[in-house]
Structure formats: structure tokens, C-alpha cells
Design a protein around this motif. Structure first.
Motif, PDB file in Angstrom:
ATOM      1  N   PRO A   9      52.212  40.436  37.640  1.00 14.51           N
ATOM      2  CA  PRO A   9      52.849  41.167  36.543  1.00 14.51           C
ATOM      3  C   PRO A   9      53.951  42.070  37.064  1.00 14.51           C
ATOM      4  N   PRO A  10      55.110  42.182  36.360  1.00 16.98           N
ATOM      5  CA  PRO A  10      56.229  42.986  36.841  1.00 16.98           C
ATOM      6  C   PRO A  10      55.841  44.418  37.147  1.00 16.98           C
ATOM      7  N   GLU A  11      54.935  44.997  36.309  1.00 17.34           N
ATOM      8  CA  GLU A  11      54.592  46.400  36.515  1.00 17.34           C
ATOM      9  C   GLU A  11      53.746  46.637  37.758  1.00 17.34           C
ATOM     10  N   ALA A  12      53.254  45.542  38.387  1.00 18.61           N
ATOM     11  CA  ALA A  12      52.433  45.698  39.581  1.00 18.61           C
ATOM     12  C   ALA A  12      53.273  45.784  40.842  1.00 18.61           C
ATOM     13  N   VAL A  13      54.568  45.570  40.744  1.00 16.32           N
ATOM     14  CA  VAL A  13      55.446  45.555  41.913  1.00 16.32           C
ATOM     15  C   VAL A  13      56.255  46.846  41.972  1.00 16.32           C
ATOM     16  N   LEU A  14      56.200  47.533  43.102  1.00 14.00           N
ATOM     17  CA  LEU A  14      56.955  48.770  43.273  1.00 14.00           C
ATOM     18  C   LEU A  14      58.388  48.459  43.675  1.00 14.00           C
TER      19      LEU A  14
ATOM     20  N   ILE B 238      58.648  52.600  46.856  1.00 12.04           N
ATOM     21  CA  ILE B 238      57.976  52.425  48.142  1.00 12.04           C
ATOM     22  C   ILE B 238      58.449  53.491  49.125  1.00 12.04           C
ATOM     23  N   GLN B 239      59.749  53.789  49.103  1.00 10.85           N
ATOM     24  CA  GLN B 239      60.298  54.835  49.972  1.00 10.85           C
ATOM     25  C   GLN B 239      59.628  56.179  49.678  1.00 10.85           C
TER      26      GLN B 239
ATOM     27  N   LEU C 246      56.764  58.631  51.911  1.00 12.80           N
ATOM     28  CA  LEU C 246      56.889  60.071  52.166  1.00 12.80           C
ATOM     29  C   LEU C 246      55.674  60.828  51.627  1.00 12.80           C
ATOM     30  N   VAL C 247      55.127  60.339  50.507  1.00 15.24           N
ATOM     31  CA  VAL C 247      53.885  60.919  49.994  1.00 15.24           C
ATOM     32  C   VAL C 247      52.771  60.729  51.023  1.00 15.24           C
ATOM     33  N   ALA C 248      52.726  59.527  51.608  1.00 15.54           N
ATOM     34  CA  ALA C 248      51.707  59.233  52.628  1.00 15.54           C
ATOM     35  C   ALA C 248      51.888  60.101  53.869  1.00 15.54           C
ATOM     36  N   ASP C 249      53.123  60.550  54.106  1.00 18.05           N
ATOM     37  CA  ASP C 249      53.387  61.450  55.236  1.00 18.05           C
ATOM     38  C   ASP C 249      53.006  62.890  54.930  1.00 18.05           C
TER      39      ASP C 249
ATOM     40  N   ARG D 195      47.050  46.818  49.227  1.00 15.49           N
ATOM     41  CA  ARG D 195      47.922  45.739  48.776  1.00 15.49           C
ATOM     42  C   ARG D 195      48.966  45.350  49.831  1.00 15.49           C
ATOM     43  N   GLY D 196      48.949  46.052  50.963  1.00 15.73           N
ATOM     44  CA  GLY D 196      49.897  45.746  52.016  1.00 15.73           C
ATOM     45  C   GLY D 196      51.282  46.333  51.790  1.00 15.73           C
ATOM     46  N   LEU D 197      51.397  47.316  50.875  1.00 19.29           N
ATOM     47  CA  LEU D 197      52.683  47.939  50.604  1.00 19.29           C
ATOM     48  C   LEU D 197      53.001  49.025  51.617  1.00 19.29           C
ATOM     49  N   LEU D 198      51.955  49.578  52.242  1.00 17.86           N
ATOM     50  CA  LEU D 198      52.123  50.567  53.297  1.00 17.86           C
ATOM     51  C   LEU D 198      51.390  50.092  54.546  1.00 17.86           C
ATOM     52  N   SER D 199      51.963  50.413  55.681  1.00 22.62           N
ATOM     53  CA  SER D 199      51.317  49.998  56.935  1.00 22.62           C
ATOM     54  C   SER D 199      50.210  50.971  57.296  1.00 22.62           C
TER      55      SER D 199
END
Length: 230
Positions: free
Chosen positions: A164-169, A174-175, A179-182, A226-230
Motif C-alpha cells: 500500500p502507498p501509505e506503507a512506504v516512507l 526516512i532522513q 535523526l529521530v533514531a539518533d 521493516r529494514g528501513l533503518l539499519s
């Protein structure tokens, strides 16, 4: 010479006008914009949920509406459909952070006259409201490009259809999520990316919705799953 358009005066402004928006910052922005257009307190109704809006509408029919889609108790599209059924000529403008094709087209099919993204500055939002006041149908340029791109895109593969389109960032989301993850706050992210804090907040809200999560911690966890972040 550019064509001029009459600006509605206080006596011709459709009222009362209802604003359906749960974020205080956005409500304050919209109140300021509407006041600059000539609206006074008596002509404005502010609600923060579908339930509040429907309670007000049961007592006070309105002449125009500014509606958010992501409300605490449901989707603003349901309210748009109700407003359009009650008054086929009413001006209804969506002001939302949602930018997926499904949300946009669903709102327009439900009866919205126009659609503008919350991240736009006050002038752009004001111009969209003025357009609806004049009987226009303003569509945010970013949204228009998205719709055109979808219409012109080649047929999707079966694998793509399953996502679904809304499931893709987006790349920007992602950028920001990285930074949130940092451990950065929204203010720090805004300063790092040279964006307004409000724009960052809109992106973060979109991230939560697309990943179906309620918090920063869960967003990071889900993105990693989901593999969007390492």
C-alpha cells in the motif's frame, strides 16, 4: 496585466465557518489567517474531533468548513461526506498533513472543494481559503504533481501492487526518522535540516501513521523491523 479578483468582505464572508482541527498550533494559525480575512469570533466555530464537530453541526448549521483528516476519533472524510450531503454548495477545504493519493482522492470524492498541506506557509494556506471563498477548487501543487505522476506512471508489477502507498516512507521521512533514531528532538532536526519545526512535526506525524505506531520508540522499532533503518 494580471487579472484581479474581488476579495470577500466581512459582510459577504460565508459564516459561520467551522474549523475541525485537533492540533492547537494549527488551530491558532488558522484563527490568525481567518481573522486577517475578516472573520470575527462570532463567525468561527473551532472543534477538535468528529464528535465535537457533529455536536456543533446539530445545533448550528455552517456555511463553510476547514477540515483535517487525521482526527482523534476518526477520519475527517466521514465528516466531509456529511457536510456535502447537508449542503451541496458549501465550501469545504481540507488542510491536512496526509499526502497519500488514497487520502487525497477519497477527500475529493467525498465532496471537498480543495486540499492543501499543513506544511505550507500562512500565505499559501490563506490563498487556498480565498480560492474556496471565491468558488475555486485549490489543490496543493505537491499533491497535483503526485496525482499527475500516478496517472502517468507505468502499470505496477504484482509485487508493487501488494504494497500500500501509505506503507512506504518518502526519502525525507526516512532522513528524519534516522535523526529521530539518533535521539534528536524535533527542534534539533529542524535546525539540522533547515526546516521549520512545524514541518518536521508534520513529517513525524506522517511517519507514525504510515508505520501504524503511536510513539518515536515504536516508530524506530517498526522501521528497523521493516529494514528501513539499519
Amino acid at each position: 496585466m494580471a487579472e484581479s479578483f474581488p476579495i470577500p468582505t466581512e459582510s459577504t464572508l460565508p459564516s459561520p465557518l467551522i474549523v475541525v482541527e485537533d492540533e492547537p498550533l494549527i488551530r491558532n494559525r488558522l484563527e490568525s489567517i481567518l481573522r486577517s480575512l475578516g472573520y470575527d469570533n462570532e463567525a468561527l466555530i473551532f472543534t477538535a474531533s468528529l464528535a465535537q464537530a457533529r455536536a456543533q453541526l446539530a445545533e448550528h448549521p455552517v456555511a463553510m468548513a476547514l477540515v483535517d483528516l487525521g482526527l482523534p476519533d476518526g477520519n475527517g472524510i466521514d465528516l466531509i461526506r456529511q457536510l456535502r450531503a447537508a449542503d451541496p454548495s458549501m465550501g469545504i477545504l481540507v488542510i491536512s498533513a496526509w499526502s497519500t493519493e488514497d487520502a487525497i482522492l477519497s477527500a475529493l470524492r467525498a465532496g471537498a472543494n480543495g486540499y492543501v498541506l499543513k506544511e505550507r506557509d500562512d500565505l499559501e494556506v490563506m490563498l487556498s481559503i480565498r480560492s474556496v471563498l471565491r468558488g475555486g477548487a485549490p489543490i496543493d501543487p505537491f499533491i497535483a504533481r503526485r496525482i499527475i505522476a500516478e496517472l502517468q506512471a507505468p502499470a505496477s508489477t504484482e509485487a508493487q501492487k501488494d504494497v500500500p502507498p501509505e506503507a512506504v516512507l518518502s526519502s525525507r521521512e526516512i532522513q528524519i526518522l534516522k535523526l529521530v533514531a539518533d535521539g534528536m528532538t524535533n527542534r534539533e532536526i529542524a535546525e539540522t535540516l533547515f526546516l521549520s519545526r512545524y514541518t518536521v512535526e508534520c513529517h513525524v506525524k506522517n511517519i507514525y501513521r504510515k508505520l501504524a505506531v503511536p510513539s518515536r520508540t515504536k516508530a524506530i522499532s517498526e522501521a528497523r523491523a521493516r529494514g528501513l533503518l539499519s
